[in-house]
Every structure is written in C-alpha cells, then in structure tokens.
Write an enzyme that holds these catalytic residues in place. Sequence first.
Site, PDB file in Angstrom:
ATOM      1  N   ALA A   1       0.821  -1.225   0.000  1.00  0.00           N
ATOM      2  CA  ALA A   1       0.000   0.000   0.000  1.00  0.00           C
ATOM      3  C   ALA A   1       0.853   1.273   0.000  1.00  0.00           C
ATOM      4  CB  ALA A   1      -0.918  -0.028   1.217  1.00  0.00           C
TER       5      ALA A   1
ATOM      6  N   PHE B   1       1.253   5.686   0.876  1.00  0.00           N
ATOM      7  CA  PHE B   1       1.069   6.482   2.095  1.00  0.00           C
ATOM      8  C   PHE B   1      -0.179   7.359   2.066  1.00  0.00           C
ATOM      9  CE2 PHE B   1       2.906   9.858  -0.499  1.00  0.00           C
ATOM     10  CZ  PHE B   1       2.211  10.971  -0.047  1.00  0.00           C
TER      11      PHE B   1
ATOM     12  N   LYS C   1       1.381  -5.456   3.472  1.00  0.00           N
ATOM     13  CA  LYS C   1       2.520  -4.584   3.792  1.00  0.00           C
ATOM     14  C   LYS C   1       2.034  -3.141   3.644  1.00  0.00           C
ATOM     15  CE  LYS C   1       5.821  -2.502   1.686  1.00  0.00           C
ATOM     16  NZ  LYS C   1       5.887  -1.296   2.522  1.00  0.00           N
TER      17      LYS C   1
ATOM     18  N   GLU D   1       5.322   2.072   4.815  1.00  0.00           N
ATOM     19  CA  GLU D   1       6.193   2.218   5.987  1.00  0.00           C
ATOM     20  C   GLU D   1       6.118   3.628   6.563  1.00  0.00           C
ATOM     21  OE1 GLU D   1       6.976   1.860   2.910  1.00  0.00           O
ATOM     22  OE2 GLU D   1       8.738   3.025   2.293  1.00  0.00           O
ATOM     23  N   ARG D   2       5.453   4.545   5.810  1.00  0.00           N
ATOM     24  CA  ARG D   2       5.362   5.911   6.316  1.00  0.00           C
ATOM     25  C   ARG D   2       4.111   6.142   7.159  1.00  0.00           C
ATOM     26  NH1 ARG D   2       7.178   9.484   1.199  1.00  0.00           N
ATOM     27  NH2 ARG D   2       6.202   7.920  -0.100  1.00  0.00           N
TER      28      ARG D   2
ATOM     29  N   CYS E   1      -4.293  10.338  -5.864  1.00  0.00           N
ATOM     30  CA  CYS E   1      -4.043   9.912  -7.238  1.00  0.00           C
ATOM     31  C   CYS E   1      -5.140  10.431  -8.153  1.00  0.00           C
ATOM     32  CB  CYS E   1      -3.972   8.401  -7.329  1.00  0.00           C
ATOM     33  SG  CYS E   1      -5.540   7.622  -7.018  1.00  0.00           S
TER      34      CYS E   1
ATOM     35  N   GLU F   1       3.986  13.839 -12.587  1.00  0.00           N
ATOM     36  CA  GLU F   1       2.994  13.920 -11.512  1.00  0.00           C
ATOM     37  C   GLU F   1       3.623  14.726 -10.378  1.00  0.00           C
ATOM     38  OE1 GLU F   1       2.298  10.291  -9.237  1.00  0.00           O
ATOM     39  OE2 GLU F   1       0.186  10.807  -9.039  1.00  0.00           O
TER      40      GLU F   1
END
Length: 519
Positions: free
Chosen positions: A170, A172, A196, A199-200, A304, A404
């Site tokens: 995934a 953030f 998973k 990590e942020r 997004c 982007e």
Amino acid sequence: TALRSVLKAKVPLTVGRMCYSSTVPTTKLFIDGKFVESKTSEWLDIHNPATNEVIARVPKATQEEMLAAVDSCSKAYNSWSETSILARQQVFLRYQLLIKDNIKELAKVITVEQGKTLADAEGDVFRGLQVVEHACSITSLMLGETLPSITKDMDTYTYRLPIGVCAGIAPFNFPAMIPLWMFPIGMACGNTYLLKPSERVPGCAMLLTKMMQDAGAPDGSLNVIHGQHAAVNFICDHPAIKAISFVGSNQAGEYIYERGSKNGKRVQSNMGAKNHGVVMPDANKENTLNQLVGAAFGAAGQRCMALSTAILVGEARSWLPELVERSKALRVNAGDQPGADVGPLISPQAKERVCSLIQSGVDEGAQLLLDGRNVKVKGYENGNFVGPTIIGKVKPEMKCYTEEIFGPVLVVLEADTLDDAINLVNRNLYGNGTAIFTTNGATARKYTHEVDVGQVGVNVPIPVPLPMFSFTGSRESFRGDMNFYGKQGIQFYTQIKTVTSQWKAEDAMLKSPAVTMPT
Ligand code: NAD
C-alpha cells in the site's frame, strides 16, 4: 468495548517493549494472530508531517519474520478457504460495524501520521468502509454460473474459488481506504492475506488489523509485515503468494508488476496520474471553480485522483483570476486544527520535490499566478507545508506538466476547442481520471466517448467509482487485467473451476468406447 480500550491504550502503536532505549513507540508486526515486536536491527522513523517530530518507529521485518508470516497465511488458508461463506460474511458484517464505530479514532491516527485534515481523514476511512460493506455481499458476489442440458443428460456449472495466499502493498496517501481495497475483498473470497502497509503510515493499518481480529478473523488469515524494498521483493518472489495488489508510484508499480508476473503471480498495479479538468465556457462558473479548487488542493494534492491540471477552453480562460482568488482563500494548517483546508506534505523531501517542480515551470517560461512555497504556518514552522499554487500558461512539453507533482499545485493549460482539449488529454501518458465541466449534454457525451481515460466525471471532479463498480484507471496509470474492487476485484481474487457432469439412466450407458471427439 475491547476495541475501545485497545484504541485508548494505542496498543498497535505502543504495545510491548520500546525500540532500543528510546521512548519512541514501535510498530508491531502481526504474525499468526499476535502483535509482535520485530527482532530487526533496522528501523525507520515515522514523522508527524505537521511538525516533523518522530512519533513512532517501524521495523524492516527480518527474512525469518516474513517467512513466518507467509507460513501462517499458508496454514490458515486450509481452514479459512473451507470456512463457510456465511461465516466469512459474518466476520465482515462485524468488521464494518467496528470501523463505523471508530471512524474518528482511525481518522486521528491518519492525521497524525499522514497530515491530511481530520475531516478528510474521516472520508479516507469512509471510502474504505464502503468496500468492506460491499464485501459483506460476498454470498452474491461469488456466485458461479450454470447451464443445464448442454447435451443429453449433461450440465455445466462453474465455481468461483479462492486462489491461495494473496498480498497487498500500500501507499502512504490513503492509510485506511487503500488497505481496505485489498484484504477485505481478498479474504471475503476465501484467501488468506499478507499486508505490507506503507512504511510511512502503518498505524492506521495496525488498528484496522486489530479490528479484523476483534471481528473474528482467525489467526493467520491476515498477517502484517513492514519494510521497504526487501519486503516488496520477498512478496514478489515467495512461491506461496499467488496474487499481489499494489497501489503507489509508477517506479514501484511497474517493477512489482514485472517481477511478480515473471514469478507467475497475478498482479494488479494502480499507479500515478495526471488528471485533467476540462472547463467549457458554458459550465456553471461558481460551481465549477469551487469544484476545481477543492479537487486540486484537497489532501494537499496528495491524491491519485486529484484534479491537478485544468484546461480552460475558449472564453473560460477569463475565469483564471477568480480561480486564483478562490484558491488563495484556502487555509493552510496542521490537519487537526479547526478550519484547516490544506495540510502538510508527507515529508521534507516531498516538499522539496514539489517546490522544485514549481520552479521548473517558472524556468521553462510558465506564469506563476499563485506561489505557495513560502507559506508560514504559525506554531508549525517545521512542518512540510506548501500552500495552494497555480501555474498558468503551461505547455505540454514542460516538466511541471509531464510529471505527476503530487502536491497542492494546479497547472493550467488553454485550448481553443473541445477537440483540442481532448487531444491534449489523450496525448498525456496517464489515464487515471478526468472531468469535464459543462451544461451541454452533447459536449459531455462527446468528451466521455472520445477521451482515453479510465474514469471520467461529468461535472464530478473526482470520479472515484463506488465499490459496486471497479476502480478503472487506464494506460500508464494501471498494469494488469483486473481492476480493484467491484466485479473485477472478485475476479482478481478468485479462479474458476468448471464442472461438466453427466447423469444418465442405466439403459443410456455407453455400450462401447467412444473414441471420437464428442460433438
Ligand atoms: P510508493 O510507490 O513510493 O510506495 C508504495 C509502496 O511501494 C510502499 O509500500 C513502498 O514501501 C513500496 N515501494 C516504494 N518504492 C519502491 C521501490 N522502488 N521498489 C519497490 N517497492 C517500493 O508510493 P507512495 O509515495 O506511497 O504513494 C504515492 C503514489 O501512489 C502516487 O504516484 C499516486 O498517484 C499513487 N497512487 C495511485 C493510486 C491509484 O489508485 N492509481 C492511489 C493512490 C496513490
């Protein structure tokens, strides 16, 4: 009640011993039904983006821990896949209630870790909750097909069956919604799941994991590991993992799609975007400008589906000054502060990147109509804030258009006709989302028909489909065959078994071998 006490005690973020001798709480792994402290020596800091204070640490799980997590998924698969569909449905019926009951607590964790405003964080949870609610219809969604009497005494029917251990990786920017696009659908179909989180922002995923346990998901049906590249490579390579759902950047998504596919896995990869809002001069001006401003700068542009590019067609060019005025009025502040419209970016590096892309526009000859780079937020001087920024006179070859930006920056292009606008959008590499603003039905129909983008809004700036449909970004915004959630999500997480059976009366049995192809 149990969950409330867990939330009060902030268990998933703080349970167990502390990392090193520091007082910073550590994020746990979730393996085989237990929140466990990682034995790793490698930890990453998690910061509050409004202050840059370290609020927690997240481990890079060791190889041994990741193996234990997959083994747990594999063992649990044998029983979870055979658990009756009604029992699986009950887990999700309880789960959606738990989420509903705790939206505000989940939102608080999102705001602290990710930075978005509390109201927007509640929306993040709510849109994920809708997917869980949809998963509660699994008893209808997983129905197979039947065709009786395809020939004499012969019937054909199909079953939709789970595929095994599935994994989700995934990003953030939606700490609740995107994990909830992943494991609820996968698990409702009878798969076990290895998640998973980013990590942020792992805290929200850990609370959602605790709620899954409280909703009755058996040990091993959901495991959670943390980490970066090593964890991603592990997921792409482990032979027990049959499917990977990824959402994030193109850099990671294309890599994961390729590596996972090479290893024979199904991969669905939702990636980056450059979404255009085409403004026709016949649109309702007030409504359109408000929608543009909200969709460009909401969540500090870290969506997004943010509408990050406006194309003003014909006379609509003259609306630009008013667009700037409305954007100026947004309040930049920490996400938990009353009245905040635009929160901080995720990291100082993200801020630096956004600021340099703004500068690239200036250097390439665009016109900086509103510059949010030097915004000061009282009491949050160390935060990663960038205020609403508008760049006008942008040309398609400029870097601020081709890349982007993923920040509160709206780039504005101009077109003489609708055809010119459609050509521009179709020449852009990405196909995640787009919107047209018009009061003319024929214009809207022509646009929706001719534009080569997977998700189109007509007077709807962020057309993210509800979970009974699928999230259908296209071209460089997506790799794979089957999209997230909706019917396609069920297809992604299931395989089909087709049974052809013949039951005939004794006197109709074959009297000699049939050696020719049956016709
Ligand atoms: P990211 O790609 O940096 O991270 C996503 C995940 O991939 C994380 O779990 C991370 O650990 C892992 N990862 C990061 N870099 C990697 C690498 N080089 N190799 C292997 N794994 C890696 O994305 P992000 O910054 O967290 O999220 C923002 C991006 O996600 C934007 O591009 C946004 O458009 C995109 N996004 C797309 C959608 C969609 O549905 N299309 C939705 C949300 C976000």
